[in-house]
Design an enzyme around this catalytic site. Structure first.
Site, short mmCIF file in Angstrom:
data_model
loop_
_atom_site.label_atom_id
_atom_site.label_comp_id
_atom_site.label_asym_id
_atom_site.label_seq_id
_atom_site.Cartn_x
_atom_site.Cartn_y
_atom_site.Cartn_z
N CYS A 285 0.62 -1.08 0.03
CA CYS A 285 0.09 0.13 0.05
C CYS A 285 0.84 1.19 -0.01
O CYS A 285 2.05 1.32 0.41
CB CYS A 285 -1.06 0.13 1.19
SG CYS A 285 -1.90 -1.41 1.51
N ARG B 237 2.91 0.29 -5.51
CA ARG B 237 2.76 -0.40 -4.00
C ARG B 237 1.66 -0.92 -3.93
O ARG B 237 1.62 -1.82 -3.01
CB ARG B 237 3.09 0.66 -3.07
CG ARG B 237 4.19 1.44 -3.04
CD ARG B 237 4.40 2.52 -1.95
NE ARG B 237 4.53 1.99 -0.66
CZ ARG B 237 5.79 1.62 -0.10
NH1 ARG B 237 6.58 1.94 -0.67
NH2 ARG B 237 5.71 1.05 1.14
N TRP C 114 -2.98 -2.45 -1.64
CA TRP C 114 -2.69 -3.78 -1.94
C TRP C 114 -3.27 -4.60 -0.77
O TRP C 114 -2.94 -4.50 0.19
CB TRP C 114 -1.23 -4.11 -2.10
CG TRP C 114 -1.04 -5.56 -2.58
CD1 TRP C 114 -0.89 -5.94 -4.00
CD2 TRP C 114 -0.53 -6.61 -1.77
NE1 TRP C 114 -0.37 -7.16 -3.72
CE2 TRP C 114 -0.32 -7.65 -2.44
CE3 TRP C 114 -0.25 -6.83 -0.46
CZ2 TRP C 114 0.10 -9.05 -2.01
CZ3 TRP C 114 -0.11 -8.11 0.12
CH2 TRP C 114 0.29 -9.06 -0.87
N ASN D 40 -0.56 1.56 6.11
CA ASN D 40 0.13 0.70 5.40
C ASN D 40 0.80 -0.25 6.26
O ASN D 40 1.49 0.18 7.06
CB ASN D 40 1.20 1.34 4.40
CG ASN D 40 2.35 0.61 3.95
OD1 ASN D 40 1.99 -0.84 3.50
ND2 ASN D 40 3.47 0.96 3.74
N GLY D 41 0.59 -1.66 6.08
CA GLY D 41 1.00 -2.45 7.07
C GLY D 41 0.01 -3.55 7.51
O GLY D 41 -0.98 -3.72 6.72
N GLU E 260 15.83 -16.14 -12.22
CA GLU E 260 15.42 -14.58 -12.48
C GLU E 260 14.52 -14.50 -13.55
O GLU E 260 13.67 -14.02 -13.84
CB GLU E 260 16.62 -13.64 -12.58
CG GLU E 260 16.28 -12.36 -12.64
CD GLU E 260 15.50 -11.76 -11.92
OE1 GLU E 260 14.83 -12.38 -10.86
OE2 GLU E 260 15.01 -10.67 -11.92
N LYS F 299 10.94 -13.36 -13.94
CA LYS F 299 10.32 -12.04 -14.76
C LYS F 299 9.02 -12.54 -15.88
O LYS F 299 8.34 -11.86 -16.10
CB LYS F 299 11.34 -11.74 -15.71
CG LYS F 299 12.32 -10.78 -15.12
CD LYS F 299 12.03 -9.54 -14.74
CE LYS F 299 11.67 -9.45 -13.33
NZ LYS F 299 12.54 -9.54 -12.10
N GLU G 21 6.03 -13.04 -13.67
CA GLU G 21 5.30 -11.74 -13.22
C GLU G 21 4.69 -11.13 -14.07
O GLU G 21 3.62 -10.66 -13.79
CB GLU G 21 6.54 -10.98 -12.68
CG GLU G 21 7.12 -11.50 -11.32
CD GLU G 21 8.06 -10.38 -10.97
OE1 GLU G 21 7.69 -9.49 -9.86
OE2 GLU G 21 9.11 -10.17 -11.67
N HIS H 70 16.82 -35.52 -13.75
CA HIS H 70 16.12 -36.15 -12.65
C HIS H 70 14.69 -35.95 -12.45
O HIS H 70 14.47 -35.97 -11.14
CB HIS H 70 16.93 -35.67 -11.44
CG HIS H 70 18.52 -35.84 -11.64
ND1 HIS H 70 18.95 -37.42 -11.47
CD2 HIS H 70 19.53 -35.22 -11.93
CE1 HIS H 70 20.15 -37.44 -11.57
NE2 HIS H 70 20.58 -36.15 -11.86
N LYS I 58 5.19 -3.48 -5.65
CA LYS I 58 6.41 -3.25 -5.80
C LYS I 58 7.40 -3.51 -4.62
O LYS I 58 8.27 -4.31 -4.42
CB LYS I 58 6.91 -1.74 -6.27
CG LYS I 58 8.37 -1.56 -6.30
CD LYS I 58 9.20 -2.08 -7.78
CE LYS I 58 10.22 -2.07 -7.69
NZ LYS I 58 11.08 -2.71 -8.84
#
Ligand code: M6R
Length: 618
Positions: free
Chosen positions: A2, A28, A75, A101-102, A488, A492, A495, A511, A613
């Site tokens: 947030c 955010r 968020w 926020n939290g 990575e 990407k 996401e 395997h 983010k």
């Protein structure tokens, strides 16, 4: 996560200023947005809020004169994204508004207590308890001020918060933090003040800031800013300047922030190296580390703690620290580290890697490491962030503001810092010969131009993406230094395009994952000239024998790869470098591939669904 913002001051379009700030904080979270303000000549709080992005909500706002406003972009954690759950939240009398926020971990107990006392809740959020708690204490016997009431209320909260609070009865904003960032912005003539979750939202208005520490409270009026601790004792704070300008936080003509940030990488690598990579002297030096040579020699173990992309940087850091500086190194998910009773001592160096410096899991683990007596170091982008302030030592990566939710340039800057750190430690510990060091340093300095060469040919990668974007699943294979890179690259792709991709160390393919290979399951493989090249060629043969399609990232001049590929396969060529430096050159095509696939699929590249983010909740 947030984002919260607030304004009080000489301007009478406070809500517009707050909306502007919110759109810069939207990375955010973007499930809903809202503002609360007090209209000029009115003693009521007005609220405009709704599900959706800041711009949608802004369209519902009809301009009104006000010099005091708070705002929020959400968020969702507790309670689905909806108008009723959107912030700001009000008390029963609708005299107070809060943004948060939290996460309030004890909100159920508090809610029960407040409901028993007659408070009526309207939302499913944890945040609403804050409004009712402040109401409980506010103007009790007409004695307490807003700041006193906030102080009493937050003393009962467990969890994390960055809050901003207004009342229709007092012309002030009260902001407080515990675990979630709050930055106060100071207007040029000290006749206006701002509150924000990060410095980026303040940039259009001021570059003078006061970041709050945990437990601090800011009381802002039109021409005054006071900071106190939780016991109302004044705290003297230094004004900190934001080190980048507005332009570096804009899109500069690129279609998306992510694309701009990918293209910024040659410059960012140079910035991170500047003054630290001494080509003439053939060495690397890092001032911020502030460790005596003796202390560096005494390091018995390094543990990287991080999340997401920063964790992948740490995984590469492990390869570097072990090969160059010969220090046993581990990498831990920050979300796991804190809860596994880590064994630490003063010779263990715990390195927290974080772009934002505000990731709750990483902060919690860093604190755990400190409490257990380890030495700590932060590799951080955002100057003045919590991790930057709490780690005993630090290295800033100077990537500039990263706005795209998918991290790109911060990753290359983080790994640049990790190469520098390993080379520095290796030299002090005498684990690398002067000759090898000089060769590495000289090649390191050439990396930015090699990355630029890949970017100049971005169209080749776009063409490959155009042929592959319709697959549902991908396998990404790499080995050694390129194993963290395939993790990575796969992250990407997941996401921003929502295509499922699994990164794997290529040797593990036989395997298990090989069972998935067929003509509908393509493989991205990093096949550069290093000590495992032949083994990866075997992997490609095995995939071809099972009719799997291949995209190979390989080095210019390599004719062998093409020989074993078929007409539906693709090759992306990158410049040659020393094996140790390939990660810089292999990650860029993977970032671009993910970007172009997402674009083709019509995804919201900079703000992919369900993500934020900065993940400021554990
Ligand atoms: O700010 P941090 O580097 O601590 O963030 C860590 C992760 O949340 C972050 O890297 C996330 O995985 C990104 N969305 C990756 O692109």
């Amino acid at each position: 996560m947030c984002g919260i913002s607030a304004y009080i001051g000489k301007e009478n379009n406070a809500a517009e200023i707050v909306f502007n700030m919110l759109s810069r904080l939207e990375y955010r979270g973007y499930d809903s947005a809202g503002v609360a303000y007090v209209k000029e000549g009115n003693d009521k709080i007005s609220v405009v809020k709704d599900i959706g992005m800041v711009e949608n909500v802004r369209e519902q706002y009809i301009s009104e004169h006000s010099d005091l406003c708070i705002g929020h972009t959400r968020w969702a954690t507790h309670g689905e994204p909806s108008k009723i759950n959107a912030h700001p939240h009000l008390d029963c009398k609708q005299e107070l508004a809060i943004v948060h926020n939290g996460i309030i971990e004890n909100y159920l107990a508090l809610k029960k207590m407040l409901e028993d006392e007659g408070h009526k809740f309207v939302s499913a959020t944890d945040s609403e308890v804050i409004a009712h708690l402040i109401e409980k204490f506010y103007n009790k016997d007409d004695v307490l001020t807003l700041e006193d009431a906030v102080r009493q209320a937050i003393a009962l909260l467990r969890g994390s918060y960055g809050i901003a609070v207004i009342s229709s009865k007092e012309e002030k904003i009260v902001a407080a933090r515990l675990g979630s960032p709050i930055i106060v912005g100071i207007g040029k003539d000290k006749d206006e003040y701002f509150v924000s979750s990060d410095t980026n939202a303040l940039l259009p208005y001021t570059n003078s800031t006061i970041p709050l520490n945990d437990g601090e409270i800011a009381i802002l009026t039109k021409n005054d800013c006071r900071i106190t601790n939780k016991d109302a004792i004044p705290v003297q704070k230094k004004i900190e300047k934001i080190l980048y300008d507005l332009q570096s936080a804009e899109k500069d003509g690129y279609a998306h922030y992510m694309l701009k940030e990918i293209f910024e990488q040659p410059r960012v690598i140079n910035e991170t190296m500047r003054g630290r990579l001494k080509v003439e002297e053939g060495l690397a030096k890092l001032g911020g580390v502030r460790m005596k040579d003796e202390e560096i020699r005494n390091i018995s173990r390094i543990i990287f703690i991080a999340c997401g992309t920063s964790l992948h940087a740490g995984m590469l850091g492990k390869y570097l620290m072990e090969e160059i500086a010969r220090i046993p190194t581990e990498v831990e998910y920050a979300s796991e580290f804190k809860y596994k009773f880590p064994v630490l001592d003063k010779n263990t160096l715990v390195i927290a890697i974080s772009q934002s410096g505000e990731t709750a899991d990483t902060i919690a683990s860093l604190r755990e490491a400190r409490e257990r007596g380890a030495n700590t170091l932060g590799i951080v982008n955002v100057v003045g962030s919590t991790i930057a302030r709490e780690a005993k030592k630090g290295v800033y990566i100077y990537a500039g503001p990263e706005i795209g939710v998918a991290s790109t340039k911060a990753f290359t800057a983080q790994i640049t810092a990790l190469y520098l750190l390993s080379l520095y430690f290796g030299r002090i510990r005498n684990t690398i010969s002067g000759f090898a060091l000089r060769e590495i340093v000289e090649e390191f300095a050439r990396i930015p131009e090699k990355v630029q060469k890949i970017l100049d040919n971005a169209n080749v990668i776009k063409d490959v993406a155009d042929k592959f974007y319709n697959y549902r699943d991908f396998l990404y294979l790499g080995r050694g230094y390129n194993f963290p890179i395939v993790l990575e690259g796969a992250l990407k792709l997941k996401e921003i395009s929502y295509i499922h991709a699994e990164g794997y160390p290529a040797g593990e393919m036989k395997h298990g994952p090989i069972a998935m290979i067929d003509e509908n399951f393509p493989t991205m493989v990093i096949l550069v000239k290093d000590n495992v090249y032949n083994k990866l060629m075997n992997n490609v043969e095995e995939i071809k024998a099972r009719h799997g399609r291949i995209v190979a990232i390989t080095t210019e001049g390599d004719g062998d790869v093409k020989k074993i590929l078929k007409e539906h396969d693709e090759v992306i060529y990158i410049p040659k470098t020393l094996p140790i430096f390939y990660p810089f050159l292999t990650v860029v095509p993977l970032q671009l591939f993910a970007y172009f696939c997402a674009l083709k699929l019509g995804r919201n590249v900079d703000k992919p669904r369900n993500l934020a983010k900065s993940v400021t909740v554990e």
